[in-house]
Design an enzyme around this catalytic site. Structure first.
Site, PDB file in Angstrom:
ATOM      1  N   ARG A  54       0.820  -1.081  -0.167  1.00  0.00           N
ATOM      2  CA  ARG A  54      -0.120   0.112   0.116  1.00  0.00           C
ATOM      3  C   ARG A  54       0.968   1.351  -0.012  1.00  0.00           C
ATOM      4  O   ARG A  54       0.490   2.309  -0.670  1.00  0.00           O
ATOM      5  CB  ARG A  54      -0.755   0.057   1.230  1.00  0.00           C
ATOM      6  CG  ARG A  54      -1.961   1.215   1.592  1.00  0.00           C
ATOM      7  CD  ARG A  54      -2.895   1.223   2.254  1.00  0.00           C
ATOM      8  NE  ARG A  54      -2.949   0.264   3.347  1.00  0.00           N
ATOM      9  CZ  ARG A  54      -2.365   0.345   4.584  1.00  0.00           C
ATOM     10  NH1 ARG A  54      -1.773   1.532   4.678  1.00  0.00           N
ATOM     11  NH2 ARG A  54      -2.290  -0.556   5.352  1.00  0.00           N
ATOM     12  N   TYR A 106     -15.030  18.503 -14.991  1.00  0.00           N
ATOM     13  CA  TYR A 106     -15.530  17.218 -14.979  1.00  0.00           C
ATOM     14  C   TYR A 106     -16.527  17.226 -13.729  1.00  0.00           C
ATOM     15  O   TYR A 106     -16.324  17.428 -12.600  1.00  0.00           O
ATOM     16  CB  TYR A 106     -14.452  16.332 -14.660  1.00  0.00           C
ATOM     17  CG  TYR A 106     -14.887  14.752 -14.288  1.00  0.00           C
ATOM     18  CD1 TYR A 106     -15.712  14.221 -15.293  1.00  0.00           C
ATOM     19  CD2 TYR A 106     -14.630  14.142 -13.226  1.00  0.00           C
ATOM     20  CE1 TYR A 106     -16.100  12.833 -14.943  1.00  0.00           C
ATOM     21  CE2 TYR A 106     -14.801  13.041 -12.718  1.00  0.00           C
ATOM     22  CZ  TYR A 106     -15.712  12.257 -13.592  1.00  0.00           C
ATOM     23  OH  TYR A 106     -16.053  10.896 -13.468  1.00  0.00           O
ATOM     24  N   ASP A 178      -5.979  20.711 -13.012  1.00  0.00           N
ATOM     25  CA  ASP A 178      -6.297  19.294 -13.754  1.00  0.00           C
ATOM     26  C   ASP A 178      -5.787  19.287 -15.100  1.00  0.00           C
ATOM     27  O   ASP A 178      -6.350  19.887 -15.987  1.00  0.00           O
ATOM     28  CB  ASP A 178      -7.751  19.018 -13.501  1.00  0.00           C
ATOM     29  CG  ASP A 178      -8.063  17.708 -13.953  1.00  0.00           C
ATOM     30  OD1 ASP A 178      -7.435  17.129 -14.850  1.00  0.00           O
ATOM     31  OD2 ASP A 178      -9.235  17.339 -13.691  1.00  0.00           O
ATOM     32  N   LYS A 203      -7.080   8.454 -18.876  1.00  0.00           N
ATOM     33  CA  LYS A 203      -7.395   9.300 -20.263  1.00  0.00           C
ATOM     34  C   LYS A 203      -6.040   9.161 -21.008  1.00  0.00           C
ATOM     35  O   LYS A 203      -5.729   8.162 -21.489  1.00  0.00           O
ATOM     36  CB  LYS A 203      -7.595  10.574 -19.945  1.00  0.00           C
ATOM     37  CG  LYS A 203      -8.895  10.714 -18.878  1.00  0.00           C
ATOM     38  CD  LYS A 203     -10.173  10.130 -19.396  1.00  0.00           C
ATOM     39  CE  LYS A 203     -11.462   9.888 -18.386  1.00  0.00           C
ATOM     40  NZ  LYS A 203     -11.310  10.448 -17.096  1.00  0.00           N
TER      41      LYS A 203
HETATM   42  C1  LIG Z   1     -10.902  16.368 -16.384  1.00  0.00           C
HETATM   43  C2  LIG Z   1     -11.106  14.973 -15.503  1.00  0.00           C
HETATM   44  N1  LIG Z   1     -10.553  15.010 -14.321  1.00  0.00           N
HETATM   45  C3  LIG Z   1     -10.617  14.038 -13.713  1.00  0.00           C
HETATM   46  C4  LIG Z   1     -11.373  13.055 -13.849  1.00  0.00           C
HETATM   47  C5  LIG Z   1     -11.697  11.971 -12.894  1.00  0.00           C
HETATM   48  O1  LIG Z   1     -11.009  10.634 -13.304  1.00  0.00           O
HETATM   49  P1  LIG Z   1     -11.134   9.117 -12.949  1.00  0.00           P
HETATM   50  O2  LIG Z   1     -12.265   8.725 -14.043  1.00  0.00           O
HETATM   51  O3  LIG Z   1      -9.881   8.405 -13.560  1.00  0.00           O
HETATM   52  O4  LIG Z   1     -11.424   8.941 -11.631  1.00  0.00           O
HETATM   53  C6  LIG Z   1     -12.242  12.863 -15.380  1.00  0.00           C
HETATM   54  C7  LIG Z   1     -12.889  11.723 -15.619  1.00  0.00           C
HETATM   55  O5  LIG Z   1     -13.460  11.737 -16.687  1.00  0.00           O
HETATM   56  C8  LIG Z   1     -11.967  14.065 -16.089  1.00  0.00           C
HETATM   57  O6  LIG Z   1     -12.481  14.013 -17.156  1.00  0.00           O
END
Ligand SMILES: Cc1ncc(COP(=O)(O)O)c(C=O)c1O
Length: 389
Positions: A54, A106, A178, A203
């Site tokens: 972990r 998101y 992000d 992604k």
């Molecule tokens: C811009 C963005 N940030 C964060 C996330 C969250 O990521 P995860 O789906 O890997 O938890 C997403 C998911 O679609 C996203 O599009």
């Protein structure tokens, strides 16, 4: 290669080599999948740098070094998902603190801040960050973190990272970006002053829609220490197989991003010229509001495009969404395959409709994650699907 040497090299070289060393036990060139939960100790406390899975795992450490190398930061810390990475950043704040975030973001980040953290006293507001004065007005004495998405999801608005970082730091506020949509190939927020660079590695970094993961990269030893403490204490860690898959993805990130960008540009230009389409959101179009800032801040305009039909009834959008053959209707983005998404009912359904609409997200908006297929096939597919609208 020594980490210092690799980190002086170009991004394509860092993608392949940063954090990577032949396996000390066997010489394996590719980092093995260390599928183990624990590590032998010769005597209590006498170990080879790893105690329990972990806390650390060599495959994860290789990925962390790779991501830090790509973002140009001292630290990379991996999580089991992008949401877990975002959650860890929020957990570093305290009850009574305030997060100011992009209003076009998101949906899961909105849900996390509002439905998970707010009941514990961590407040949040959401503003259009493409206008710096909106942010200035919305800062409160308790604001501790700016949460920036750029390009935003799904309207691909472009936010001035440097200007917002200067503003935030002048008020003692930390900045997280992000960077999921842009990736370090197109944009390096830490070089523009951001304290934290957050990723859904699910992604573009993974790039093949076969793994869920997240990461935070930072130059701050203090943030890194807090985040590593949370990794150990809350346990949202990626497994070694997931780290291996993500590492395999990052090695081709630069070449994939070049193709995502050129394909998205071709698709956006086709849609803009099409009489059935009312509005196209893509930073690479000279007509797009954030085009000049994107050209200055980014090394390419990305693979995400969204658009609205002239017939802006939701039924018309549904007909297009159900008619493509190359684009797959699915959540997520950033894989080699092209995906299509309806934000209002899919990725952004957790944002209340009135807030979505106030942020400019139309109920009939269609979002595309443009993959790396042959561009003419993507355009032909969209053309035939638009004829069904
Ligand atoms: C811009 C963005 N940030 C964060 C996330 C969250 O990521 P995860 O789906 O890997 O938890 C997403 C998911 O679609 C996203 O599009």
């Amino acid at each position: 290669m020594r980490a210092d040497d690799v980190n002086q090299m170009g991004l394509g070289t860092r993608a392949v080599h940063a954090g990577q060393h032949p396996d000390p036990a066997t010489g394996a060139v590719m980092t093995p999948i260390y599928q183990t939960s624990t590590y032998a100790q010769a005597a209590p406390g006498n170990h080879k740098g790893h105690e329990y899975g972990r806390v650390t795992n060599p495959t994860r450490s290789a990925l962390e070094g790779n991501l830090a190398g790509l973002e140009g930061t001292r630290h990379g810390i991996c999580f089991s998902s992008g949401v877990a990475a975002t959650d860890a950043v929020a957990r570093c704040l305290r009850p009574g603190d305030h997060i100011l975030a992009s209003n076009d973001l998101y949906g899961g980040t909105y849900r996390l801040f509002r439905q998970v953290h707010k009941p514990f006293g961590l407040d949040s507001d959401f503003v259009d960050m493409s206008d710096v004065s909106n942010v200035e007005r919305a800062i409160r004495p308790e604001t501790r973190l700016l949460w920036i998405e750029t390009p935003t999801n799904p309207l691909v608005r472009v936010v001035d990272i440097q200007a917002l970082t200067d503003l935030a730091h002048s008020r003692g506020i930390a900045v997280a970006v992000d960077n999921t949509f842009a990736t370090p190939v197109l944009q390096r927020p830490a070089a523009l002053g951001a304290d934290l660079v957050v990723h859904s590695t699910t992604k573009y970094l993974g790039g093949h829609s076969d793994v869920i993961g997240g990461a935070v990269c930072t130059n701050s030893d203090e943030w890194a220490e807090k985040l590593r403490f949370l990794v150990k204490s809350t346990g949202a860690v990626p497994g070694p197989m997931d780290c291996f898959l993500t590492l395999r993805g990052t090695k081709t990130l630069e070449v994939r991003m070049q193709r995502h960008c050129s394909n998205a540009q071709a698709v956006a230009e086709f849609l803009e010229a099409d009489a059935r389409v009312a509005h196209v959101h893509y930073p690479g179009l000279p007509s797009f509001e954030g085009h000049d800032l994107a050209a200055q801040q980014m090394d390419g305009f990305g693979g995400m495009v969204s658009f609205l039909l002239h017939d802006d009834r939701i039924e018309a959008a549904y007909r297009v969404l159900s008619s493509t053959k190359v684009f797959t209707l699915a959540e997520s983005l950033g894989g080699v395959e092209s995906l299509m998404n309806h934000p209002a009912t899919m990725t952004h359904a957790s944002i209340p409709p009135e807030e979505r609409r106030a942020a400019g997200l139309h109920d009939a908006l269609i979002r595309l994650s443009v993959g790396i297929e042959t561009p003419d096939d993507l355009i032909r597919d969209l053309d035939q699907a638009l004829s069904k609208a």
